[in-house]
Design a protein around this motif. Structure first.
Motif, PDB file in Angstrom:
ATOM      1  N   GLY A  13       1.513   1.846   5.759  1.00 60.31           N
ATOM      2  CA  GLY A  13       2.906   1.540   6.064  1.00 60.31           C
ATOM      3  C   GLY A  13       3.150   1.515   7.568  1.00 60.31           C
ATOM      4  O   GLY A  13       3.837   0.631   8.087  1.00 60.31           O
ATOM      5  N   VAL A  14       2.614   2.495   8.281  1.00 54.72           N
ATOM      6  CA  VAL A  14       2.723   2.529   9.744  1.00 54.72           C
ATOM      7  C   VAL A  14       2.053   1.297  10.344  1.00 54.72           C
ATOM      8  O   VAL A  14       2.593   0.649  11.263  1.00 54.72           O
ATOM      9  N   ILE A  15       0.875   0.969   9.811  1.00 57.67           N
ATOM     10  CA  ILE A  15       0.159  -0.210  10.289  1.00 57.67           C
ATOM     11  C   ILE A  15       0.992  -1.477  10.052  1.00 57.67           C
ATOM     12  O   ILE A  15       1.049  -2.371  10.896  1.00 57.67           O
ATOM     13  N   GLY A  16       1.661  -1.531   8.914  1.00 57.90           N
ATOM     14  CA  GLY A  16       2.484  -2.691   8.598  1.00 57.90           C
ATOM     15  C   GLY A  16       3.625  -2.866   9.578  1.00 57.90           C
ATOM     16  O   GLY A  16       3.920  -3.988  10.008  1.00 57.90           O
ATOM     17  N   PHE A  17       4.280  -1.768   9.944  1.00 63.04           N
ATOM     18  CA  PHE A  17       5.386  -1.852  10.895  1.00 63.04           C
ATOM     19  C   PHE A  17       4.893  -2.339  12.258  1.00 63.04           C
ATOM     20  O   PHE A  17       5.506  -3.214  12.879  1.00 63.04           O
ATOM     21  N   ILE A  18       3.788  -1.791  12.718  1.00 61.74           N
ATOM     22  CA  ILE A  18       3.241  -2.195  14.018  1.00 61.74           C
ATOM     23  C   ILE A  18       2.772  -3.648  13.969  1.00 61.74           C
ATOM     24  O   ILE A  18       2.950  -4.414  14.934  1.00 61.74           O
ATOM     25  N   SER A  19       2.186  -4.059  12.853  1.00 60.98           N
ATOM     26  CA  SER A  19       1.754  -5.452  12.703  1.00 60.98           C
ATOM     27  C   SER A  19       2.943  -6.396  12.763  1.00 60.98           C
ATOM     28  O   SER A  19       2.864  -7.494  13.335  1.00 60.98           O
ATOM     29  N   LEU A  20       4.045  -5.994  12.145  1.00 58.61           N
ATOM     30  CA  LEU A  20       5.258  -6.811  12.179  1.00 58.61           C
ATOM     31  C   LEU A  20       5.738  -7.019  13.610  1.00 58.61           C
ATOM     32  O   LEU A  20       6.065  -8.138  14.024  1.00 58.61           O
ATOM     33  N   TYR A  73       0.835  -1.206   0.000  1.00 59.62           N
ATOM     34  CA  TYR A  73       0.000   0.000   0.000  1.00 59.62           C
ATOM     35  C   TYR A  73       0.867   1.251   0.000  1.00 59.62           C
ATOM     36  O   TYR A  73       0.602   2.224  -0.721  1.00 59.62           O
ATOM     37  N   LEU A  74       1.903   1.233   0.844  1.00 55.66           N
ATOM     38  CA  LEU A  74       2.779   2.402   0.954  1.00 55.66           C
ATOM     39  C   LEU A  74       3.441   2.724  -0.380  1.00 55.66           C
ATOM     40  O   LEU A  74       3.412   3.871  -0.846  1.00 55.66           O
ATOM     41  N   ILE A  75       4.009   1.703  -1.021  1.00 49.85           N
ATOM     42  CA  ILE A  75       4.674   1.902  -2.310  1.00 49.85           C
ATOM     43  C   ILE A  75       3.667   2.323  -3.375  1.00 49.85           C
ATOM     44  O   ILE A  75       3.885   3.286  -4.127  1.00 49.85           O
ATOM     45  N   GLY A  76       2.544   1.601  -3.446  1.00 49.75           N
ATOM     46  CA  GLY A  76       1.524   1.918  -4.441  1.00 49.75           C
ATOM     47  C   GLY A  76       0.931   3.293  -4.244  1.00 49.75           C
ATOM     48  O   GLY A  76       0.613   3.988  -5.216  1.00 49.75           O
ATOM     49  N   GLY A  77       0.791   3.704  -2.983  1.00 51.36           N
ATOM     50  CA  GLY A  77       0.238   5.026  -2.710  1.00 51.36           C
ATOM     51  C   GLY A  77       1.107   6.140  -3.252  1.00 51.36           C
ATOM     52  O   GLY A  77       0.606   7.091  -3.858  1.00 51.36           O
ATOM     53  N   PHE A  78       2.415   6.015  -3.054  1.00 56.22           N
ATOM     54  CA  PHE A  78       3.321   7.052  -3.558  1.00 56.22           C
ATOM     55  C   PHE A  78       3.476   6.972  -5.076  1.00 56.22           C
ATOM     56  O   PHE A  78       3.591   8.006  -5.746  1.00 56.22           O
ATOM     57  N   LEU A  79       3.455   5.756  -5.636  1.00 57.75           N
ATOM     58  CA  LEU A  79       3.498   5.637  -7.093  1.00 57.75           C
ATOM     59  C   LEU A  79       2.252   6.250  -7.720  1.00 57.75           C
ATOM     60  O   LEU A  79       2.316   6.880  -8.785  1.00 57.75           O
ATOM     61  N   GLY A  80       1.116   6.084  -7.032  1.00 57.15           N
ATOM     62  CA  GLY A  80      -0.142   6.622  -7.548  1.00 57.15           C
ATOM     63  C   GLY A  80      -0.194   8.131  -7.583  1.00 57.15           C
ATOM     64  O   GLY A  80      -1.050   8.713  -8.271  1.00 57.15           O
ATOM     65  N   PHE A  93      -7.990  12.463   1.755  1.00 55.28           N
ATOM     66  CA  PHE A  93      -6.597  12.022   1.693  1.00 55.28           C
ATOM     67  C   PHE A  93      -6.260  11.519   0.290  1.00 55.28           C
ATOM     68  O   PHE A  93      -7.074  10.866  -0.360  1.00 55.28           O
ATOM     69  N   THR A  94      -5.045  11.796  -0.171  1.00 55.79           N
ATOM     70  CA  THR A  94      -4.582  11.267  -1.450  1.00 55.79           C
ATOM     71  C   THR A  94      -4.070   9.843  -1.258  1.00 55.79           C
ATOM     72  O   THR A  94      -3.971   9.344  -0.139  1.00 55.79           O
ATOM     73  N   SER A  95      -3.704   9.207  -2.381  1.00 52.92           N
ATOM     74  CA  SER A  95      -3.214   7.826  -2.299  1.00 52.92           C
ATOM     75  C   SER A  95      -1.926   7.734  -1.488  1.00 52.92           C
ATOM     76  O   SER A  95      -1.656   6.715  -0.846  1.00 52.92           O
ATOM     77  N   ALA A  96      -1.123   8.792  -1.471  1.00 52.43           N
ATOM     78  CA  ALA A  96       0.115   8.779  -0.694  1.00 52.43           C
ATOM     79  C   ALA A  96      -0.185   8.712   0.802  1.00 52.43           C
ATOM     80  O   ALA A  96       0.488   7.987   1.544  1.00 52.43           O
ATOM     81  N   TYR A  97      -1.179   9.460   1.265  1.00 56.01           N
ATOM     82  CA  TYR A  97      -1.570   9.397   2.668  1.00 56.01           C
ATOM     83  C   TYR A  97      -2.094   8.004   3.008  1.00 56.01           C
ATOM     84  O   TYR A  97      -1.778   7.432   4.057  1.00 56.01           O
ATOM     85  N   ASN A  98      -2.910   7.462   2.099  1.00 58.34           N
ATOM     86  CA  ASN A  98      -3.448   6.117   2.297  1.00 58.34           C
ATOM     87  C   ASN A  98      -2.312   5.114   2.445  1.00 58.34           C
ATOM     88  O   ASN A  98      -2.303   4.276   3.352  1.00 58.34           O
TER      89      ASN A  98
END
Length: 407
Positions: free
Chosen positions: A261-268, A148-155, A251-256
């Motif tokens: 990304g934050v959620i992913g780190f905490i999930s890890l 999501y993080l990568i796709g959001g910034f690419l978007g 929010f734009t795709s980058a915010y999404n």
């Protein structure tokens, strides 16, 4: 000649990271796509449901077929097929074509999801299985978040900047799976002739579901109810959340992507600590009910915070962390009961129940959102409450009796 050793599991997990990152590049830009092409608000749910429908219908088929052609061959086929489905999704500009493209993607996603589970179960020892399934689920949830993080910034550049790298990486991961995974076919299954009539029969999704009678018990039925409800509630919540922050907060795709990304780190961190500790102690059946209880409480808390951005996002992060812990615990519970020649069918049926929950969850979220932005959150909370209750029932029925405990 010295026999070569089988490829270590680390190669499988490394390719799985690439696959799960790529599989989520398009998700943060899907709300933008819906807005750009002036589609109905409910399309975020309908499009996801279309993908989950074919995922649901063909999971048992892929579970059966993988026993003949191996998990690595299934992953090769489905990685390339999924890439083609996403290319069609990118090229589609109407609701009908988008639904068709998502159906194609879902067909191949089901094969990849089932094959990954089967490969881990077939190639792991009893001691390693719980740990490897936890790693699998962690990569799936954390990979999704960072995808999501990568796709959001690419978007932020364009829709094509998210979709085209996704197509390339999905096809590449299919090839890498085939090159770096071992042949996990069971001789007793692979030696059976694979005739055209067998393929036609197994291609019928309803006939394939009838095969669940080979392993279905009352306990399995309760456990599969928990997995279906968990994914139903989570999907309804997740699909609403993604569209909500675009539609309500702007929010734009980058915010999404950054939020996921934050959620992913905490999930890890949660999976590496809480989840692994639960599995090592062997208290999975009891713990999963309490983890689902925490998910339910955080969802209902969101209902009081939907107009306050920062508290709303903080509580959502807590929800996603608990949900990330619940997934490997449920997978471990199913895998422990999947024994012998039925393991492929069990894991295929497990993936199908998750997909069934995803179909209902995404459709309901889409249509409820059109009636009221918070209604999907209410629905998700009620469903996860039911999942929690069934989890407590399963815990009670599998708990050792006081007499056996004293022994």
């Amino acid at each position: 000649m010295k026999k070569s050793s089988p490829p270590p599991m680390i190669f499988f997990f490394l390719v799985l990271i690439l696959y799960n990152l790529a599989a989520n590049f398009a998700h943060p830009v899907t709300p933008t796509l819906i807005k750009v092409y002036h589609l109905s608000d409910y399309m975020f749910g309908v499009a996801f449901a279309a993908m989950q429908t074919t995922n649901f219908l063909f999971s048992p088929f892929w579970g059966k077929l993988s026993g003949y052609i191996s998990s690595r061959m299934t992953l090769l086929i489905c990685g390339c097929g999924y890439a083609c489905g996403q290319l069609l999704f990118f090229m589609a500009h109407t609701e009908g074509l988008i639904i068709a493209a998502r159906c194609i993607s879902g067909f191949f996603i089901s094969g990849a999801s089932v094959a990954c589970l089967i490969y881990v179960v077939n190639t792991s020892s009893d001691m390693e299985r719980g740990r490897n399934l936890t790693i699998l689920a962690t990569i799936q949830s954390v990979g999704a978040a960072f995808g999501y993080l990568i796709g959001g910034f690419l978007g932020e550049f364009s829709l094509g900047a998210a979709f085209l790298p996704q197509v390339f990486c999905l096809a590449s991961s299919g090839l890498l799976f085939f090159l770096f995974c071992r042949d996990d076919r069971r001789p007793e299954i692979a030696s059976q002739p694979l005739t055209r009539s067998t393929l036609v029969r197994d291609a019928n999704p309803f006939a394939a579901f009838m095969q669940s009678r080979q392993f279905m018990t009352a306990l399995f039925a309760i456990l599969f109810t928990v997995t279906a409800l968990q994914n139903l509630g989570y999907t309804a919540y997740d699909q609403c959340f993604n569209y909500f922050i675009k539609d309500q907060f702007g929010f734009t795709s980058a915010y999404n992507g950054a939020i996921k990304g934050v959620i992913g780190f905490i999930s890890l961190v949660a999976n590496a600590t809480i989840c692994m500790s639960i599995i090592r102690r062997g208290k999975v059946n009891r713990s999963v009910a309490y983890v689902l209880s925490a998910c339910t409480l955080t969802i209902f808390a969101v209902l009081f915070l939907d107009e306050m951005r920062v508290p709303f996002l903080v509580v959502n992060v807590v929800f996603y962390a608990f949900n990330a812990v619940s997934i490997p615990l449920l997978q471990d519970m199913v895998a422990k009961k999947a024994e012998g020649n039925d393991s492929n069918l069990v894991m295929g049926f497990y993936n199908a129940t998750k997909s069934l929950g995803g179909i209902i969850g995404s459709l309901t979220a889409g249509f409820l959102y059109a009636k009221g932005a918070s209604l999907s959150f209410v629905f998700a909370g009620i469903i996860l409450l039911l999942a929690t209750l069934f989890a407590f029932v399963y815990q009670r029925k599998t708990a050792p009796s006081p007499l056996s405990a004293r022994r």
